[in-house]
Design an enzyme around this catalytic site. Structure first.
Site, short mmCIF file in Angstrom:
data_model
loop_
_atom_site.label_atom_id
_atom_site.label_comp_id
_atom_site.label_asym_id
_atom_site.label_seq_id
_atom_site.Cartn_x
_atom_site.Cartn_y
_atom_site.Cartn_z
N LYS A 181 0.83 -1.21 0.00
CA LYS A 181 0.00 0.00 0.00
C LYS A 181 0.88 1.27 0.00
O LYS A 181 0.66 2.17 -0.81
CB LYS A 181 -0.95 0.00 1.21
CG LYS A 181 -1.92 -1.17 1.19
CD LYS A 181 -2.89 -1.16 2.34
CE LYS A 181 -2.25 -1.42 3.69
NZ LYS A 181 -1.58 -2.74 3.81
N THR A 182 1.87 1.29 0.88
CA THR A 182 2.76 2.46 0.94
C THR A 182 3.53 2.59 -0.37
O THR A 182 3.67 3.68 -0.93
CB THR A 182 3.77 2.30 2.10
OG1 THR A 182 3.05 1.89 3.27
CG2 THR A 182 4.52 3.58 2.37
N ASP A 241 -1.17 6.61 6.68
CA ASP A 241 -1.24 5.20 7.00
C ASP A 241 -2.14 4.99 8.22
O ASP A 241 -2.32 5.93 9.01
CB ASP A 241 0.18 4.68 7.29
CG ASP A 241 0.29 3.18 7.07
OD1 ASP A 241 -0.71 2.56 6.63
OD2 ASP A 241 1.37 2.62 7.35
N THR A 301 -5.48 -1.42 7.30
CA THR A 301 -5.62 -2.87 7.35
C THR A 301 -7.02 -3.22 7.85
O THR A 301 -7.40 -4.38 7.85
CB THR A 301 -4.60 -3.45 8.35
OG1 THR A 301 -4.70 -2.72 9.57
CG2 THR A 301 -3.19 -3.34 7.82
N ARG A 321 6.51 -8.21 1.58
CA ARG A 321 7.42 -7.85 2.68
C ARG A 321 8.05 -9.11 3.29
O ARG A 321 9.23 -9.13 3.60
CB ARG A 321 6.72 -7.04 3.75
CG ARG A 321 7.67 -6.68 4.90
CD ARG A 321 7.02 -5.88 6.00
NE ARG A 321 6.66 -4.56 5.56
CZ ARG A 321 5.48 -4.01 5.73
NH1 ARG A 321 4.53 -4.67 6.36
NH2 ARG A 321 5.23 -2.80 5.30
P1 ADP Z 1 2.14 -1.94 3.19
O1 ADP Z 1 2.19 -0.44 3.12
O2 ADP Z 1 0.93 -2.53 2.51
O3 ADP Z 1 2.30 -2.49 4.58
P2 ADP Z 1 4.64 -1.78 1.73
O4 ADP Z 1 4.23 -0.87 0.62
O5 ADP Z 1 5.44 -1.15 2.83
O6 ADP Z 1 3.38 -2.53 2.35
O7 ADP Z 1 5.42 -3.01 1.07
C1 ADP Z 1 6.35 -3.81 1.77
C2 ADP Z 1 7.54 -4.14 0.90
O8 ADP Z 1 7.15 -5.11 -0.07
C3 ADP Z 1 8.07 -2.95 0.12
O9 ADP Z 1 9.22 -2.44 0.70
C4 ADP Z 1 8.40 -3.48 -1.25
O10 ADP Z 1 9.78 -3.72 -1.35
C5 ADP Z 1 7.69 -4.80 -1.35
N1 ADP Z 1 6.57 -4.77 -2.31
C6 ADP Z 1 5.28 -4.48 -2.01
N2 ADP Z 1 4.50 -4.60 -3.08
C7 ADP Z 1 5.29 -4.98 -4.09
C8 ADP Z 1 5.06 -5.29 -5.48
N3 ADP Z 1 3.83 -5.23 -5.99
N4 ADP Z 1 6.10 -5.62 -6.25
C9 ADP Z 1 7.34 -5.71 -5.71
N5 ADP Z 1 7.63 -5.46 -4.40
C10 ADP Z 1 6.63 -5.10 -3.60
#
Ligand code: ADP
Length: 356
Positions: A80-81, A125, A174, A233
């Site tokens: 998401k981030t 977030d 979430t 992640r």
């Molecule tokens: P969330 O905000 O949903 O908790 P993040 O955006 O922080 O998740 O993603 C976690 C890690 O996973 C990121 O640092 C990135 O390296 C990896 N990641 C997430 N989505 C992808 C994707 N679609 N393709 C490649 N790597 C991804």
């Protein structure tokens, strides 16, 4: 233009919501910076969501407008981030990031929104944890690109409206169900993240190995992908650990043997479950006869905060078909019993319960 009106009742400060103990998240984010996809075409998986977003981004760019507000929901670690940053980059605009618990007072939000440049992507977030006073301020900011600001106190207090630059709010959560409907209705675009399938996970693992300059065999990539709970992640974290095992125990190449040994040492099983996941299932089966057991009771039994249980552990257990959320509480499935090798009669599914 100054509109003067009665000061709105400011909601009393709420007790800080119980913290979501996820240090693993922030640690990983710090270390994962180089692995984050930068552009939409590097962002693997979530095809439908990506295709639609691509259209909305192009349309907004062509009209030279800010993108409509974007609501991102789904379990942690799914991107998401990352996607919010990608959107800002694709739009060619600034990116600002905060989280709802960091916005303590209306002035914290005003401080950000009065300084954003035109069309900035502003990422909040954990948006389900916004305080009511801040949420109300956000409504007007999202709709009219103005802020209501209260001057003075008591009966002489009045509200002025301060114009701000058009911006795109990206709210991530979430817990979509915990976001108030007035807030949800102000997002023009809503994207729900799903766990990644094994093909996408494999592509993510390969991409990350390339960036980390780690040699990874094809069968090792497949095994890692299958063991990473459909979560990028987790995949990146496992890859780093396997790189360590390969470096110290092997020749430096992350082979299938290294991954199999590494997963064993980390106590990760064939479904990607860690010891604690298995403990949760085992407690439901053995202590609560397969359930149903309420989330609070279960959280106490397994020594976790309810939020951590609901946000971090349960989504994948449900997706893997091992756990069910029912109105009466959590229940394990026959698959969970088979996976753990425990007596299936101790974990009966709904409708299968007998008196004896
Ligand atoms: P969330 O905000 O949903 O908790 P993040 O955006 O922080 O998740 O993603 C976690 C890690 O996973 C990121 O640092 C990135 O390296 C990896 N990641 C997430 N989505 C992808 C994707 N679609 N393709 C490649 N790597 C991804």
């Amino acid at each position: 233009m100054e509109k003067v009106k009665a000061a709105p009742a400011v909601s009393p400060p709420q007790a800080a919501p119980s913290g979501l103990a996820r240090p693993e998240r922030r640690d990983e984010d710090e270390r994962d910076l180089s692995l984050r996809p930068q552009r939409l075409n590097e962002f693997i998986g979530q095809r439908v969501l990506k295709e639609n977003l691509s259209v909305f981004i192009t349309a907004a760019r062509e009209r030279k407008e800010s993108l409509d507000h974007l609501f991102l929901t789904g379990p942690p670690g799914l991107g998401k981030t990352t996607l919010a940053q990608v959107v800002a980059r694709e739009l060619g605009v600034d990116f600002k990031v905060t989280s709802a618990p960091a916005l303590d007072k209306p002035k914290d939000l005003a401080g950000i929104l009065t300084t954003v440049t035109e069309k900035t992507v502003f990422f909040i977030d954990e948006i389900h944890r916004l305080r009511p006073a801040i949420e109300e301020m956000l409504y007007i900011a999202m709709e009219d690109y103005e802020l209501d600001w209260i001057i003075g106190q008591g009966p002489s207090a009045r509200t002025i409206r301060i114009p701000i630059q058009p911006f795109t709010l990206v709210g991530a959560t979430t817990k979509a169900g915990n976001v108030s409907s007035p807030l949800v209705s102000r997002f023009g675009i809503s994207c729900r993240f799903a766990f990644y399938d094994e093909t996408d996970m494999e592509a993510i693992v390969r991409r990350s190995a390339g960036i980390l300059k780690t040699s990874l065999t094809g069968d090792a990539a497949a095994l890692l992908a299958a063991s990473a709970r459909g979560t990028p992640r987790v995949a990146n974290r496992l890859l780093r650990r396997m790189r360590d095992f390969a470096q110290i125990l092997g020749s430096g190449v992350v082979s299938r043997e290294v991954v199999a040994e590494g997963l064993k040492r980390l106590e990760i099983d064939s479904l990607g479950l860690e010891r604690h996941d298995r403990e949760i299932l085992r407690i439901i089966i053995e202590r609560y006869n397969g359930g149903p057991v309420g989330a609070e009771t279960l959280a106490i039994s397994v020594g976790e905060a309810v939020d951590t249980l609901e946000d971090y552990y349960e989504p994948y257990l449900i997706q893997a078909g091992l756990l069910q959320r029912t109105p009466r509480g959590r229940m394990t499935t026959p698959l969970a019993c088979r996976h753990l090798g425990v007596d299936e009669r101790r974990g009966r599914g709904p409708g299968e319960q007998t008196l004896f």
